[in-house]
Design an enzyme around this catalytic site. Structure first.
Site, mmCIF file in Angstrom:
data_model
loop_
_atom_site.group_PDB
_atom_site.id
_atom_site.type_symbol
_atom_site.label_atom_id
_atom_site.label_comp_id
_atom_site.label_asym_id
_atom_site.label_seq_id
_atom_site.Cartn_x
_atom_site.Cartn_y
_atom_site.Cartn_z
ATOM 1 N N ASN A 152 1.403 42.140 66.923
ATOM 2 C CA ASN A 152 2.317 41.257 66.201
ATOM 3 C C ASN A 152 3.663 41.329 66.921
ATOM 4 O OD1 ASN A 152 3.996 39.934 64.443
ATOM 5 N ND2 ASN A 152 3.803 41.414 62.770
ATOM 6 N N LYS A 210 6.274 39.637 66.402
ATOM 7 C CA LYS A 210 7.419 39.352 65.529
ATOM 8 C C LYS A 210 8.378 38.369 66.225
ATOM 9 C CE LYS A 210 6.597 43.745 63.281
ATOM 10 N NZ LYS A 210 7.114 44.907 62.587
ATOM 11 N N HIS A 270 2.751 39.453 55.709
ATOM 12 C CA HIS A 270 3.388 40.614 56.321
ATOM 13 C C HIS A 270 4.552 41.076 55.443
ATOM 14 C CE1 HIS A 270 5.584 43.139 59.119
ATOM 15 N NE2 HIS A 270 4.453 43.239 59.794
ATOM 16 N N GLU A 279 7.435 41.963 56.114
ATOM 17 C CA GLU A 279 8.734 41.358 56.451
ATOM 18 C C GLU A 279 8.857 39.960 55.836
ATOM 19 O OE1 GLU A 279 8.347 42.047 60.643
ATOM 20 O OE2 GLU A 279 8.593 44.191 60.287
ATOM 21 N N GLU A 338 -0.369 48.274 55.907
ATOM 22 C CA GLU A 338 0.865 48.626 56.610
ATOM 23 C C GLU A 338 1.865 49.211 55.616
ATOM 24 O OE1 GLU A 338 1.314 46.183 60.482
ATOM 25 O OE2 GLU A 338 2.239 45.066 58.870
ATOM 26 N N GLY A 396 8.134 50.243 62.203
ATOM 27 C CA GLY A 396 9.315 50.268 63.062
ATOM 28 C C GLY A 396 10.180 51.505 62.904
ATOM 29 N N SER A 446 4.117 51.859 63.269
ATOM 30 C CA SER A 446 4.426 52.830 64.331
ATOM 31 C C SER A 446 3.189 53.345 65.068
ATOM 32 C CB SER A 446 5.261 53.991 63.770
ATOM 33 O OG SER A 446 6.492 53.501 63.261
HETATM 34 P P1 13P Z 1 5.571 48.681 64.428
HETATM 35 O O1 13P Z 1 4.302 48.971 65.200
HETATM 36 O O2 13P Z 1 6.700 48.259 65.318
HETATM 37 O O3 13P Z 1 5.914 49.798 63.502
HETATM 38 O O4 13P Z 1 5.272 47.397 63.523
HETATM 39 C C1 13P Z 1 4.135 47.388 62.726
HETATM 40 C C2 13P Z 1 3.952 46.039 62.157
HETATM 41 O O5 13P Z 1 4.692 45.618 61.287
HETATM 42 C C3 13P Z 1 2.866 45.217 62.683
HETATM 43 O O6 13P Z 1 2.665 44.085 61.918
#
Ligand code: 13P
Length: 259
Positions: free
Chosen positions: A9, A11, A95, A97, A174, A180, A220
């Site tokens: 992903n 982003k 997601h 976010e 997640e 992150g 992560s």
């Molecule tokens: P990270 O791997 O940067 O922690 O992000 C995970 C994520 O949100 C994947 O959709």
């Protein structure tokens, strides 16, 4: 047996030009790899250029979101026919976010997921608790609400798909506190959540379908921690953010996840 699935992903990262450089390199790194499904989810603006690079490779294309109407007065939105036009096969829905910053709810996630399924796209539906919810021992309750809400009304009334066909849905667990932050869930914490989600899927779709649905872990994930996560019986892959932005680290994760 479930084939592991590793999805990147990206982003809000990579212009179309930068995206081409990344997938060209990734394509070389993972050429001919078998025993794992590989997906990249660039931003909408890079889908077309990435799609061209990925033609006839072992890497599938995914999008990061989709709107539920096919067309109409919905300024700023992107529909399933538009995604399919670029050869998109997967789409991330719900997601954290999107839920946190863009007001998405289980209800809107459900609409996106149904639109994806109705058009033959594979939804990757994200669920996961935040830190306050984990600390308040609410993890299972949150997962239950999110899984049941996001999958509400399935399979009945869903484009004629049967329970058996629901195994194309991918679920991504997640935990928000792990995204992150460099704080990964321990393999046993993740396994506990995955087993719980699989149990919920069994109640909705029956045990056979639940056994064939792939559940990814996200938060992560790195080349260093992927093997321990994948050693857990209910972890079938990863949804990778930061580590998917470099071909070498994403390829290392893919390699470690192979059967
Ligand atoms: P990270 O791997 O940067 O922690 O992000 C995970 C994520 O949100 C994947 O959709």
């Amino acid at each position: 047996m479930r084939t592991p699935i590793i999805a990147g992903n990206w982003k809000l990262n990579k212009t179309s030009r930068e995206a081409i450089v990344l997938v060209e390199e990734l394509k070389r790194e993972v050429a001919d790899l078998e025993g794992v499904d590989i997906v990249v989810c660039p931003p909408f603006t890079a889908l077309e250029s990435v799609s061209e690079v990925l033609t006839e490779t072992n890497i599938a294309l995914g999008a990061q979101n989709v709107y539920w109407a096919d067309s109409g007065a919905f300024t700023g939105e992107i529909s399933t026919p538009m995604l399919k036009d670029f050869g998109v096969q997967y789409v991330i829905v719900g997601h954290s976010e999107r839920r946190q910053y863009f007001g998405e709810t289980n209800e809107t996630v459900n609409k996106r997921l149904r639109a994806a399924l109705a058009h033959g796209l594979t939804p990757i539906v994200c669920v996961g608790e935040n830190l306050a919810e984990r600390e308040a021992d609410q993890t299972f309750a949150v997962l239950q609400t999110q899984v049941q809400g996001s999958l509400a009304g399935l399979p009945a009334g869903q484009a004629g798909l049967t329970c058996d066909e629901m195994n194309k849905i991918v679920v991504a667990y997640e935990p928000v506190w792990a995204i992150g932050t460099g704080k990964t869930a321990t393999p046993s914490m993740a396994q506990e959540a995955h087993a719980f989600v699989r149990g919920l899927l069994a109640k909705i779709f029956g045990p056979d379908t639940a056994q064939s649905v792939r559940i990814q872990y996200g938060g992560s994930v790195t080349p260093e921690n992927i093997a321990a996560l994948m050693s857990q019986p209910d972890i079938d892959g990863a949804l990778v953010g930061g580590a998917s932005l470099k071909a070498a680290s994403f390829a290392a994760i893919i390699n470690a996840a192979r059967k």
